[in-house]
Structure formats: structure tokens, C-alpha cells
Design a protein around this motif. Structure first.
Motif, PDB file in Angstrom:
ATOM      1  N   PRO A 181      20.220  23.703  24.075  1.00  0.00           N
ATOM      2  CA  PRO A 181      21.742  23.922  24.796  1.00  0.00           C
ATOM      3  C   PRO A 181      22.829  24.958  25.020  1.00  0.00           C
ATOM      4  N   HIS A 182      21.648  26.448  23.654  1.00  0.00           N
ATOM      5  CA  HIS A 182      22.111  27.178  23.273  1.00  0.00           C
ATOM      6  C   HIS A 182      21.819  28.156  24.606  1.00  0.00           C
ATOM      7  N   LEU A 183      20.605  27.284  25.184  1.00  0.00           N
ATOM      8  CA  LEU A 183      20.283  29.079  26.376  1.00  0.00           C
ATOM      9  C   LEU A 183      20.957  27.891  28.242  1.00  0.00           C
ATOM     10  N   ASN A 184      20.763  26.780  27.799  1.00  0.00           N
ATOM     11  CA  ASN A 184      22.190  26.026  28.964  1.00  0.00           C
ATOM     12  C   ASN A 184      23.439  27.073  29.096  1.00  0.00           C
ATOM     13  N   GLN A 185      24.229  27.189  27.901  1.00  0.00           N
ATOM     14  CA  GLN A 185      24.778  26.976  27.327  1.00  0.00           C
ATOM     15  C   GLN A 185      25.040  28.860  28.316  1.00  0.00           C
ATOM     16  N   THR A 232       9.469  31.195  22.258  1.00  0.00           N
ATOM     17  CA  THR A 232       9.691  33.284  22.318  1.00  0.00           C
ATOM     18  C   THR A 232      10.259  33.497  23.976  1.00  0.00           C
ATOM     19  N   THR A 233      11.459  34.152  23.916  1.00  0.00           N
ATOM     20  CA  THR A 233      11.981  34.509  24.800  1.00  0.00           C
ATOM     21  C   THR A 233      11.743  36.071  24.735  1.00  0.00           C
ATOM     22  N   VAL A 234      11.506  36.245  25.810  1.00  0.00           N
ATOM     23  CA  VAL A 234      10.971  37.459  26.489  1.00  0.00           C
ATOM     24  C   VAL A 234      12.659  38.195  27.450  1.00  0.00           C
ATOM     25  N   LEU A 235      13.583  39.004  27.051  1.00  0.00           N
ATOM     26  CA  LEU A 235      14.204  39.696  28.221  1.00  0.00           C
ATOM     27  C   LEU A 235      13.871  40.974  29.063  1.00  0.00           C
ATOM     28  N   ILE A 236      13.920  40.762  30.278  1.00  0.00           N
ATOM     29  CA  ILE A 236      13.360  42.217  31.190  1.00  0.00           C
ATOM     30  C   ILE A 236      14.186  42.225  32.422  1.00  0.00           C
ATOM     31  N   ASP A 237      14.313  43.438  32.037  1.00  0.00           N
ATOM     32  CA  ASP A 237      15.217  44.069  32.339  1.00  0.00           C
ATOM     33  C   ASP A 237      15.166  44.712  34.447  1.00  0.00           C
ATOM     34  N   ARG A 238      16.276  44.696  34.834  1.00  0.00           N
ATOM     35  CA  ARG A 238      15.935  45.217  36.748  1.00  0.00           C
ATOM     36  C   ARG A 238      15.030  45.723  37.665  1.00  0.00           C
ATOM     37  N   LEU A 239      14.095  46.440  35.929  1.00  0.00           N
ATOM     38  CA  LEU A 239      13.285  47.118  36.483  1.00  0.00           C
ATOM     39  C   LEU A 239      12.238  46.876  36.250  1.00  0.00           C
ATOM     40  N   GLY A 240      11.864  45.501  35.573  1.00  0.00           N
ATOM     41  CA  GLY A 240      10.704  45.071  35.570  1.00  0.00           C
ATOM     42  C   GLY A 240      10.505  45.544  34.167  1.00  0.00           C
ATOM     43  N   ARG A 241      11.125  46.000  33.518  1.00  0.00           N
ATOM     44  CA  ARG A 241      10.465  46.715  31.631  1.00  0.00           C
ATOM     45  C   ARG A 241      10.503  45.801  31.144  1.00  0.00           C
ATOM     46  N   VAL A 242      10.241  44.796  30.002  1.00  0.00           N
ATOM     47  CA  VAL A 242      10.236  43.891  29.396  1.00  0.00           C
ATOM     48  C   VAL A 242      11.118  45.174  27.672  1.00  0.00           C
ATOM     49  N   VAL A 243      12.760  44.331  27.614  1.00  0.00           N
ATOM     50  CA  VAL A 243      13.613  45.070  26.656  1.00  0.00           C
ATOM     51  C   VAL A 243      13.249  44.607  25.268  1.00  0.00           C
ATOM     52  N   ARG A 244      13.016  42.932  25.629  1.00  0.00           N
ATOM     53  CA  ARG A 244      13.031  41.841  24.095  1.00  0.00           C
ATOM     54  C   ARG A 244      11.710  41.599  23.766  1.00  0.00           C
ATOM     55  N   LYS A 245      11.405  41.266  22.708  1.00  0.00           N
ATOM     56  CA  LYS A 245      10.516  40.046  23.172  1.00  0.00           C
ATOM     57  C   LYS A 245      11.113  38.983  21.165  1.00  0.00           C
ATOM     58  N   VAL A 246      11.840  37.905  21.408  1.00  0.00           N
ATOM     59  CA  VAL A 246      12.464  37.761  20.400  1.00  0.00           C
ATOM     60  C   VAL A 246      12.317  35.740  19.847  1.00  0.00           C
ATOM     61  N   GLN A 247      12.878  35.277  18.834  1.00  0.00           N
ATOM     62  CA  GLN A 247      13.597  34.035  19.382  1.00  0.00           C
ATOM     63  C   GLN A 247      14.750  33.965  19.738  1.00  0.00           C
ATOM     64  N   PRO A 248      14.461  32.607  21.006  1.00  0.00           N
ATOM     65  CA  PRO A 248      15.804  32.517  21.739  1.00  0.00           C
ATOM     66  C   PRO A 248      17.142  32.289  20.454  1.00  0.00           C
ATOM     67  N   SER A 249      17.210  31.903  19.804  1.00  0.00           N
ATOM     68  CA  SER A 249      17.967  31.684  18.700  1.00  0.00           C
ATOM     69  C   SER A 249      18.864  33.516  18.723  1.00  0.00           C
ATOM     70  N   GLN A 250      17.922  34.085  18.848  1.00  0.00           N
ATOM     71  CA  GLN A 250      18.765  35.394  18.446  1.00  0.00           C
ATOM     72  C   GLN A 250      19.511  35.697  19.668  1.00  0.00           C
TER      73      GLN A 250
END
Length: 208
Positions: free
Chosen positions: A62-66, A120-138
Motif C-alpha cells: 500500500p505504501h508503494l502504491n500510494q 529491497t528497493t533500489v533507486l536508479i536515476d535517469r542516467l542509469g546510476r544506482v542512487v540508493r539501495k534500501v528498505q521500501p519503508s524508507q
């Protein structure tokens, strides 16, 4: 005397990806929902590693859906990857809808490439670089606003409730994760002749 406090945390912080480095290519076996072009680039990506049997994963849907609804018009792609079979996931989605793209990785090729457990949640920027690797609740709206605005991504302070409690539901680490993280706190002992019993630690040293 001193005593050692060992705290267990998911191995989401370990893995083969490095912050600021190009994200590994996604090896997706099949798309169950939505469309995704692995070579298009140009859009920030929230990559979620999950499974239907993972309690914390289900709790964070639900958190990610929001967040997916909130950022639908701002160019962030949401991609959820599970190592399970199509039949299991399709049945699950009928009662637990997930926003964005849902894909299968039954061979765990992408899980291993990212050193990811569940969740595990990974955030990738528009240039294709890894920005963060965290828990979804963060992940918060402010976090994604930073990502889509090409600013340094800020995360909220880690709280105990961001991680699954001991015995609080299924939680599996990917085979590619090296180990759990052990945080060692050294403090004066209030008792003579040994270690102080720990009642609130998620796991004792024997269970690590």
C-alpha cells in the motif's frame, strides 16, 4: 567490564551494486503487468525486489502504491520483480494489486546481480546510476521528489519499525547476499563477571 549488543539488520546494505555506479542490466524473464523497455533509459526507476510469501514485502505494497499514484505524472517508473512463478503471482495480484510493472525473475538472475534480498528497493536515476539501495519503508515522497528532480536523494532516519521484527513474518535473503549486518555497540556493564542478557536484540550471536 563492557558488554556487546548485537543487532540484526537485513543484508540489503550489502550486495554487488555500488552507489553512483551504473545499474546492472535487468534480466526479466516475463512481464506480468505493464510495459517496460530495458534499454530506453531517460527515466528514474524504483526497482522493488519482493515476493508473495515475504511479510514485509506485502506490508509495504500500500505504501508503494500510494507513491506510484502520487508520482504517476512525474516520470518515475515502478518495477516490481519477484522470483516466483506466474501462476502464484497472478493469483496474488487479484487480491493485492500492485501499481506499475510486475515482472518475473524465476532464475534470480537480477536478484543476484543486485545482491538483493526481499524486500529491497533500489533507486536508479535517469542516467542509469544506482542512487540508493534500501528498505521500501524508507522511501518517502520527499525521497522520490529528490530523485525526479536530479537532486541528491535524502533518506529519513532509520527507525526500528522500518525493519521486520524477529518472528514477525517470512523474510528471506537472496543467496547472493553475503550475510546479515551485525552492529556492535560497546557500553559499560552494570553487572559484574560477564555479559548482560539481551532481551530486545532481534537475534542473539548464536543465531547469526
Amino acid at each position: 567490564n563492557v558488554w556487546l549488543l548485537l543487532l540484526w539488520m537485513p543484508a540489503v546494505f550489502f550486495g554487488k551494486v555500488r552507489i553512483g555506479q551504473p545499474a546492472p542490466k535487468l534480466a526479466l524473464e516475463r512481464l506480468l503487468q505493464g510495459q517496460f523497455n530495458n534499454t530506453s533509459g531517460g527515466h528514474p526507476l524504483l526497482l522493488e525486489f519482493w515476493a508473495t510469501w515475504c511479510g514485509p514485502c506485502v506490508a509495504n505494497i500500500p505504501h508503494l502504491n500510494q507513491l506510484a499514484d502520487q508520482f504517476e505524472q512525474r516520470g518515475i517508473e515502478f518495477l516490481s520483480i519477484t522470483p516466483e512463478d506466474a501462476k502464484t503471482v497472478e493469483r496474488f495480484l487479484k487480491t493485492h494489486p500492485i501499481r506499475g510493472v510486475v515482472a518475473l525473475d524465476s532464475g534470480e538472475t537480477t536478484f543476484k546481480a543486485y545482491g538483493a534480498g526481499t524486500p529491497t528497493t533500489v533507486l536508479i536515476d535517469r542516467l542509469g546510476r544506482v542512487v540508493r539501495k534500501v528498505q521500501p519503508s524508507q522511501i518517502t515522497a520527499a525521497t522520490l521528489d529528490d530523485l525526479v528532480s536530479d537532486r541528491p536523494v535524502q533518506l529519513p532516519a532509520i527507525r526500528d519499525d522500518m525493519f521486520p521484527p524477529a518472528g514477525g513474518g517470512p523474510f528471506r535473503e537472496s543467496e547472493s547476499d553475503a550475510s546479515t549486518i551485525v552492529k556492535v555497540i560497546v557500553a559499560p556493564s552494570t553487572k559484574r563477571g560477564g555479559l548482560v542478557p539481551l532481551r530486545q536484540s532481534s537475534r542473539t550471536a548464536d543465531s547469526l
